[in-house]
Design a protein around this motif. Structure first.
Motif, short mmCIF file in Angstrom:
data_model
loop_
_atom_site.label_atom_id
_atom_site.label_comp_id
_atom_site.label_asym_id
_atom_site.label_seq_id
_atom_site.Cartn_x
_atom_site.Cartn_y
_atom_site.Cartn_z
N MET A 295 1.06 -1.08 0.07
CA MET A 295 0.08 -0.02 -0.14
C MET A 295 0.72 1.08 0.09
N ILE A 296 2.11 1.12 0.63
CA ILE A 296 3.21 2.35 0.73
C ILE A 296 3.43 3.03 -0.91
N PRO A 297 4.04 2.09 -1.74
CA PRO A 297 4.41 2.61 -3.06
C PRO A 297 2.91 3.26 -3.85
N ILE A 298 1.69 2.43 -3.40
CA ILE A 298 0.61 2.93 -4.26
C ILE A 298 0.47 4.35 -3.70
N ALA A 299 0.41 4.67 -2.50
CA ALA A 299 -0.12 6.10 -1.88
C ALA A 299 1.15 7.05 -2.18
N VAL A 300 2.31 6.43 -2.52
CA VAL A 300 3.31 7.50 -2.94
C VAL A 300 3.27 8.04 -4.28
N THR A 301 2.74 6.95 -5.16
CA THR A 301 2.37 7.06 -6.59
C THR A 301 1.46 7.94 -6.69
N TRP A 302 0.35 7.84 -5.77
CA TRP A 302 -0.82 8.76 -5.99
C TRP A 302 -0.44 10.22 -5.85
N ILE A 303 0.49 10.53 -5.08
CA ILE A 303 0.91 11.91 -4.78
C ILE A 303 1.78 12.33 -5.80
N VAL A 304 2.80 11.63 -6.16
CA VAL A 304 3.57 11.93 -7.44
C VAL A 304 2.70 12.24 -8.58
N PHE A 305 1.87 11.45 -8.99
CA PHE A 305 0.94 11.47 -10.29
C PHE A 305 0.28 12.62 -10.06
N THR A 306 -0.45 12.80 -8.92
CA THR A 306 -1.16 14.14 -8.81
C THR A 306 -0.64 15.26 -9.22
N LEU A 307 0.76 15.34 -8.58
CA LEU A 307 1.56 16.79 -8.82
C LEU A 307 2.07 16.96 -10.15
N LEU A 308 2.37 15.90 -10.90
CA LEU A 308 3.20 15.96 -12.21
C LEU A 308 2.15 15.87 -13.46
N ALA A 309 1.23 14.88 -13.37
CA ALA A 309 0.48 14.44 -14.50
C ALA A 309 -0.48 15.70 -15.18
N ARG A 310 -0.47 15.67 -16.21
CA ARG A 310 -1.38 16.62 -16.86
C ARG A 310 -2.23 16.16 -18.32
N ASN A 311 -3.44 16.23 -18.18
CA ASN A 311 -4.24 15.68 -19.38
C ASN A 311 -3.74 16.61 -20.80
N SER A 312 -3.51 15.96 -21.82
CA SER A 312 -3.07 16.72 -22.92
C SER A 312 -4.27 17.48 -23.63
N PRO A 313 -3.98 18.73 -23.99
CA PRO A 313 -5.14 19.49 -24.63
C PRO A 313 -5.71 18.86 -26.08
N ASN A 314 -5.06 17.79 -26.41
CA ASN A 314 -5.32 17.33 -27.77
C ASN A 314 -5.94 16.06 -27.45
N ARG A 315 -6.49 15.95 -26.31
CA ARG A 315 -7.13 14.74 -25.98
C ARG A 315 -8.44 14.52 -26.96
N PRO A 316 -8.82 13.57 -27.63
CA PRO A 316 -9.93 13.33 -28.23
C PRO A 316 -11.11 13.60 -27.54
N ALA A 317 -12.28 13.78 -28.05
CA ALA A 317 -13.49 13.90 -27.76
C ALA A 317 -14.15 12.51 -26.89
N PRO A 318 -14.85 12.69 -25.96
CA PRO A 318 -15.41 11.43 -25.46
C PRO A 318 -16.15 10.63 -26.32
N LYS A 319 -16.03 9.18 -26.25
CA LYS A 319 -16.79 8.37 -27.19
C LYS A 319 -18.18 7.87 -26.45
#
Length: 417
Positions: A175-199
């Motif tokens: 559970m520890i690495p999953i929790a740490v990954t959630w924090i890092v992911f929340t800080l660094l990840a961004r959705n692309s502005p070129n993301r296709p429209a929902p299907k």
């Protein structure tokens, strides 16, 4: 050098790293039962078929849930989908840590571990949507190299269980690495502005009518399914066939898994350079030969070497398949990734079942490995048959994507079935 600089500048590094990390830690959790199965089987007196079922169920769960996460990725974006996925991954870990005390409970936990396996449906679109067509193989290869998380499970799970004298502790510590990954992911990840429209659901139905979608499912079911299936089952194989201890068997599995884990990006990169068809035909042919050789069940040193090369080929095959998928289905990448990923998971479910059931009914692993060899040969034949049409429509000679490939805009260039 310039090409390398162009790649790093063409997308979003934070999102690419986040996709890799999310995939890496999720993969670690997804295959956790692979090495632990030898110890758990002793507690619950599991036979060969039941052990195969235990390690195969997480892959089946991942196959089903990837369709759900693929749909969510299109609807709410890969970042939020991944965050939800990581939170839900804690459920089977808490259950395995605190409450699991029967075979039936372990089967349920195994299925729920599929939540981690469904990470494909969010991680790969997150990375893919940031990069142009000419870098898809490399970008998806880097993100997909998160399958190296398998190494953490095979190398440490049984050691931790042995140290504490209790395999339940492994679930708690995971559970520890999953929790740490959630924090890092929340800080660094961004959705692309070129993301296709929902299907819509009707879009799934439309894509499933296309022959190419089913072909990619079959190809990925062998490469990724083969990698995951081997990763989860090899500890049982080494323990049963060669009498190795749980820790020692997992160590030999680690050696084999390294091949598939770190060669996936190379497969994508080589497919970009040489062409996906050439790469895949060569890899499937080599896999068929290697599986036939492994079926003779040689000494442990030779079989480990053969399995290392086989896993290397499977890993490169994963990258090669996903070099082609985004080019053919650019605008449906989240949707098709979920479908193709689910097929890959199904391959990972059937491989342990084939090996385990053949061992249970015949007393030998030989028939199982011969079946796997035959499946790889079928893939070579499939590629040989379809390559002509693919070259005429959306790829160039040998599998390199054409600059103006019809499939890159999502147009249905393949024949409907």
């Amino acid at each position: 050098m310039n090409a390398g600089k162009s790649f790093w500048r063409s997308g979003h590094i934070g999102s690419l790293f986040s996709a890799f990390l999310y995939f890496d830690m999720s993969f670690m959790v997804w295959v956790l039962l692979g090495p632990l199965a030898v110890i758990i089987a002793g507690d619950f007196q599991l036979d060969a078929s039941q052990k195969a079922t235990l390690v195969a169920l997480p892959t089946l769960g991942g196959s089903i849930l990837r369709l759900v996460l693929g749909y969510l990725t299109d609807k709410i974006g890969p970042k939020l989908t991944a965050q939800i996925g990581m939170v839900l991954t804690l459920v089977p870990l808490v259950w395995g840590w605190q409450f699991a005390d029967s075979r039936e409970e372990m089967y349920m936990i195994a299925l729920l571990l599929g939540i981690a396996g469904a990470s494909f449906a969010a991680a790969l679109p997150l990375a893919s949507s940031w990069y142009p067509p000419q870098y898809q193989g490399l970008a998806l290869g880097i993100a997909g190299a998160g399958n190296s998380g398998t190494i953490f499970s095979t190398l440490f799970a049984n050691r931790i269980a042995q140290h504490y004298g209790d395999w339940h502790v492994v679930f708690g510590l995971a559970m520890i690495p999953i929790a740490v990954t959630w924090i890092v992911f929340t800080l660094l990840a961004r959705n692309s502005p070129n993301r296709p429209a929902p299907k819509r659901w009707s879009d799934y139905a439309r894509v499933l009518k296309l022959r190419d979608c089913w072909l990619f499912c079959a190809l990925y079911g062998v490469t990724f399914g083969g990698f995951v299936g081997m990763s989860t089952y090899l500890t049982i194989f080494f323990n049963t066939q060669y009498g190795l201890s749980a820790v020692r068997a997992a160590d030999f599995t680690t050696l084999c898994v390294i091949g598939g884990s770190f060669f996936r990006p190379i497969g994508g990169w080589l497919a970009d350079k040489l062409g996906g068809i050439r790469m895949l035909m060569g890899l499937y042919g080599l896999i068929a030969i290697l599986m036939a050789c492994i079926s003779t069940l040689p000494g442990i040193s030779l079989v480990t070497g053969l399995l290392f090369v086989a896993m290397m080929c499977l890993g490169m095959g994963n990258g090669s398949v996903f070099q082609l998928v985004p080019q053919r289905f650019r605008n449906e990448i989240g949707l098709v990734t979920g479908i193709v990923g689910a097929a890959g998971g199904l391959g990972g479910y059937f491989l342990p079942k084939v090996l385990g059931n053949m061992k249970f009914y015949t007393g030998s692993f030989t028939p199982g490995f011969l079946i796997l060899s035959g499946v790889a040969l079928v893939c070579v034949v499939l590629l040989f048959v379809v390559q002509g049409q693919w070259k005429r429509t959306w790829i160039g000679d040998g599998g390199k994507v054409k600059a103006s490939a019809p499939g890159s805009d999502g147009a249905p260039v393949a024949e409907a079935i």
